[in-house]
Motif scaffolding. Structure first.
Motif, PDB file in Angstrom:
ATOM      1  N   LEU A 144       0.837  -1.195   0.000  1.00  0.00           N
ATOM      2  CA  LEU A 144       0.000   0.000   0.000  1.00  0.00           C
ATOM      3  C   LEU A 144       0.875   1.250   0.000  1.00  0.00           C
ATOM      4  CD1 LEU A 144      -2.673   1.482   0.184  1.00  0.00           C
ATOM      5  CD2 LEU A 144      -2.661   1.092   2.661  1.00  0.00           C
ATOM      6  N   THR A 149       2.328   1.769  -3.456  1.00  0.00           N
ATOM      7  CA  THR A 149       1.283   2.211  -4.385  1.00  0.00           C
ATOM      8  C   THR A 149       0.993   3.691  -4.198  1.00  0.00           C
ATOM      9  OG1 THR A 149       0.279   0.000  -4.398  1.00  0.00           O
ATOM     10  CG2 THR A 149      -1.096   1.829  -5.135  1.00  0.00           C
ATOM     11  N   LEU A 150       0.923   4.140  -2.955  1.00  0.00           N
ATOM     12  CA  LEU A 150       0.676   5.550  -2.674  1.00  0.00           C
ATOM     13  C   LEU A 150       1.800   6.431  -3.216  1.00  0.00           C
ATOM     14  CD1 LEU A 150      -0.659   5.241   0.981  1.00  0.00           C
ATOM     15  CD2 LEU A 150      -1.915   6.252  -0.938  1.00  0.00           C
ATOM     16  N   ASP A 160       2.192   4.880  -7.769  1.00  0.00           N
ATOM     17  CA  ASP A 160       1.203   4.370  -8.725  1.00  0.00           C
ATOM     18  C   ASP A 160      -0.111   5.148  -8.722  1.00  0.00           C
ATOM     19  OD1 ASP A 160       0.829   2.613 -10.785  1.00  0.00           O
ATOM     20  OD2 ASP A 160       0.086   0.968  -9.552  1.00  0.00           O
ATOM     21  N   ILE A 161      -0.069   6.420  -8.353  1.00  0.00           N
ATOM     22  CA  ILE A 161      -1.266   7.258  -8.386  1.00  0.00           C
ATOM     23  C   ILE A 161      -1.185   8.176  -9.607  1.00  0.00           C
ATOM     24  CG2 ILE A 161      -2.716   8.877  -7.129  1.00  0.00           C
ATOM     25  CD1 ILE A 161      -2.361   6.218  -5.705  1.00  0.00           C
ATOM     26  N   THR A 205       2.515   8.628 -13.844  1.00  0.00           N
ATOM     27  CA  THR A 205       2.721   8.189 -12.463  1.00  0.00           C
ATOM     28  C   THR A 205       4.182   8.395 -12.085  1.00  0.00           C
ATOM     29  OG1 THR A 205       3.233   5.884 -13.062  1.00  0.00           O
ATOM     30  CG2 THR A 205       0.906   6.437 -12.671  1.00  0.00           C
ATOM     31  N   THR A 238      -6.877  10.195  -2.986  1.00  0.00           N
ATOM     32  CA  THR A 238      -5.628   9.469  -3.249  1.00  0.00           C
ATOM     33  C   THR A 238      -5.650   8.107  -2.591  1.00  0.00           C
ATOM     34  OG1 THR A 238      -4.421  11.580  -3.313  1.00  0.00           O
ATOM     35  CG2 THR A 238      -3.123   9.574  -3.031  1.00  0.00           C
ATOM     36  N   TYR A 296      -8.131   5.697  -4.359  1.00  0.00           N
ATOM     37  CA  TYR A 296      -7.591   5.173  -5.610  1.00  0.00           C
ATOM     38  C   TYR A 296      -6.535   4.113  -5.324  1.00  0.00           C
ATOM     39  CZ  TYR A 296      -5.605   4.811 -10.256  1.00  0.00           C
ATOM     40  OH  TYR A 296      -5.158   4.313 -11.460  1.00  0.00           O
ATOM     41  N   ALA A 297      -5.663   4.367  -4.346  1.00  0.00           N
ATOM     42  CA  ALA A 297      -4.593   3.415  -4.034  1.00  0.00           C
ATOM     43  C   ALA A 297      -5.154   2.062  -3.609  1.00  0.00           C
ATOM     44  CB  ALA A 297      -3.689   3.984  -2.942  1.00  0.00           C
ATOM     45  N   ARG A 345      -6.573   0.351  -6.663  1.00  0.00           N
ATOM     46  CA  ARG A 345      -5.465  -0.078  -7.517  1.00  0.00           C
ATOM     47  C   ARG A 345      -4.796  -1.318  -6.948  1.00  0.00           C
ATOM     48  NH1 ARG A 345      -3.256  -1.149 -12.177  1.00  0.00           N
ATOM     49  NH2 ARG A 345      -1.038  -0.657 -12.343  1.00  0.00           N
TER      50      ARG A 345
END
Length: 273
Positions: free
Chosen positions: A28, A31-32, A35-36, A157, A251, A254-255, A258
């Motif tokens: 997580l 990703t934050l 990958d945002i 990204t 944000t 979305y994370a 995703r």
């Protein structure tokens, strides 16, 4: 799994997640960070030469800085991001061409002597894409100098470039409990009074605090007492802030989506194998 928001602002969030493993927590976090999707200026066209203003004054369209430096600075300016926009390679048009679904065009036209700020970037078409912070300095113009340019912003990204990074300060820690014997000192009374939300449990002999919620007096317990400290590696306290291109809660949402998609894809490939 349990999830609770501890503190929420437009650009900051602190939350807790119970019942996950350290590997999921780290996924997580990554990703934050990486990958945002975010909108950022990717292409800048400078118009050089002499230009005239509405009053007929002549300016030299040049600046004290190289074009590359100004372009780099423009790319790092936070822009409001619409997560419904597409990546350019997902649109049905040639790679070097854009459309309103994947591209936002900006213009900048300013004469010296003056300081050029991010707020001087004017979005073409939709005012909602005006820079988040209008007072980021870009370049100073001297008398008879001017800057005239067009810029294109596209989605990307942080895996590709730092200008597409939405978050900063993404961190997490284990939930921690601090058990204090009341007989050791009376300091616990001061801490309890100053940090009532940090008290988890109390009886006649012991009081248990947590530092999940910020309170500076908790540090006094750690410094002057001899507490019993335990950490739970299935209970995580996260926090991060954004540059304003997206709200913190958007944000995070979305994370999580995703991450769920990526885990499902991994599960499908594992079952096929």
């Amino acid at each position: 799994m349990e999830f609770h928001i501890l503190e929420l602002q437009d650009r900051y969030i602190k939350f807790e997640i119970k019942g996950i493993t350290p590997s999921v927590a780290n996924a997580l976090r990554r990703t934050l960070i990486n990958d945002i999707p975010k909108l950022a200026i990717h292409k800048v066209i400078f118009h050089h030469g002499q230009i005239r203003d509405m009053e007929g004054n002549v300016y030299d369209s040049s600046t004290p800085l190289f074009d590359e430096i100004i372009a780099h600075r423009l790319g790092l300016i936070p822009l409001p991001t619409d997560l419904n926009m597409k990546f350019r390679d997902e649109c049905d048009h040639p790679p070097d061409e854009g459309c309103p679904l994947c591209t936002v065009t900006y213009t900048l036209n300013k004469h010296g002597p003056a300081t050029v700020y991010s707020g001087d970037l004017i979005p073409v078409g939709d005012e909602k894409f005006k820079p988040v912070d209008p007072l980021i300095p870009i370049v100073k113009l001297k008398e008879h100098q001017a800057i005239l340019l067009e810029a294109e912003a596209i989605m990307g990204t942080a895996k590709e470039h730092a200008k597409w990074q939405v978050t900063s300060g993404v961190s997490y820690k284990y939930h921690r409990e601090i058990k204090v014997n009341k007989k050791d000192s009376e300091l616990w009374e001061k801490v309890k009074k100053s940090c009532p939300k940090n008290v988890i449990k109390e009886d006649d002999k012991f009081i248990i605090f947590t530092d999940d919620i910020p309170c500076k007096e908790i540090a006094e317990i750690l410094s002057f007492e001899n507490p019993e400290i335990t950490e739970d590696d299935s209970w995580f306290i996260f926090e991060f802030e954004t540059d304003g291109s997206l709200k913190a809660i958007d944000t995070l949402e979305y994370a999580i989506k995703r991450l769920k998609t990526r885990f499902n894809t991994l599960r499908e490939h594992a079952s096929l194998g």
